[in-house]
Design a protein around this motif. Structure first.
Motif, short mmCIF file in Angstrom:
data_model
loop_
_atom_site.label_atom_id
_atom_site.label_comp_id
_atom_site.label_asym_id
_atom_site.label_seq_id
_atom_site.Cartn_x
_atom_site.Cartn_y
_atom_site.Cartn_z
N ILE A 32 -0.17 17.31 30.31
CA ILE A 32 0.06 17.22 28.86
C ILE A 32 -0.26 18.55 28.20
CG2 ILE A 32 -0.64 16.10 26.70
CD1 ILE A 32 -1.45 13.65 28.41
N ALA A 79 1.56 11.57 28.84
CA ALA A 79 0.63 10.85 27.96
C ALA A 79 0.87 9.35 28.06
CB ALA A 79 0.79 11.32 26.52
N THR A 131 -6.29 11.57 25.08
CA THR A 131 -4.85 11.44 25.36
C THR A 131 -4.10 11.05 24.09
OG1 THR A 131 -5.32 10.81 27.64
CG2 THR A 131 -3.13 10.30 26.80
N LYS A 137 -1.26 13.37 22.47
CA LYS A 137 0.08 12.81 22.21
C LYS A 137 0.44 13.01 20.75
CE LYS A 137 2.96 8.71 22.62
NZ LYS A 137 3.07 7.29 23.03
#
Length: 124
Positions: free
Chosen positions: A58, A74, A87, A91
């Protein structure tokens, strides 16, 4: 006997404010996240190895502007750990770069709510 008073003048040096770092100014979609790589290295222990590697994907995807790839990674983490704050925040940062602002801010808020002690969440 009279006391002599000495008058001292102080020279104050005025320094200009520090310049913005290239890291922050080079990303127009940046929400304030100072160092995503450092963040990926610091968060390691809260996820199992497979998901920790996905989290690094990510971060790498964000840095190389491969936002769809980052979202896919994600989502993979969030399937197993739907409340993982870092996370969710990453995101959100990625979605912000894709001009999905309202969804991005909601995810960042949820991420911070789920992990108040995480510096990653606070910097996003």
């Amino acid at each position: 006997m009279a006391m002599a008073l000495e008058h001292h003048t102080t020279n104050l040096t005025v320094h200009p404010p520090p310049r913005a770092s290239k890291t922050l100014s080079s990303r127009p979609c940046h929400l304030g996240f100072a160092s995503p790589r450092r963040a990926a290295a610091a968060m390691g222990s809260s996820l199992p190895p497979k998901e920790a590697n996905l989290f690094k994907v990510i971060v790498k995807s964000y840095e190389t502007k491969q936002y769809k790839k980052g979202l896919k990674a994600a989502d993979s983490i969030l399937k197993k750990f739907p409340d993982h704050g870092e996370t969710l925040s990453m995101k959100g940062l990625t979605l912000n770069c894709m001009d999905r602002k309202s969804e991005a801010y909601e995810l960042v808020r949820r991420g911070l709510k789920n992990d108040l002690k995480s510096h990653v969440c606070w910097h996003v």
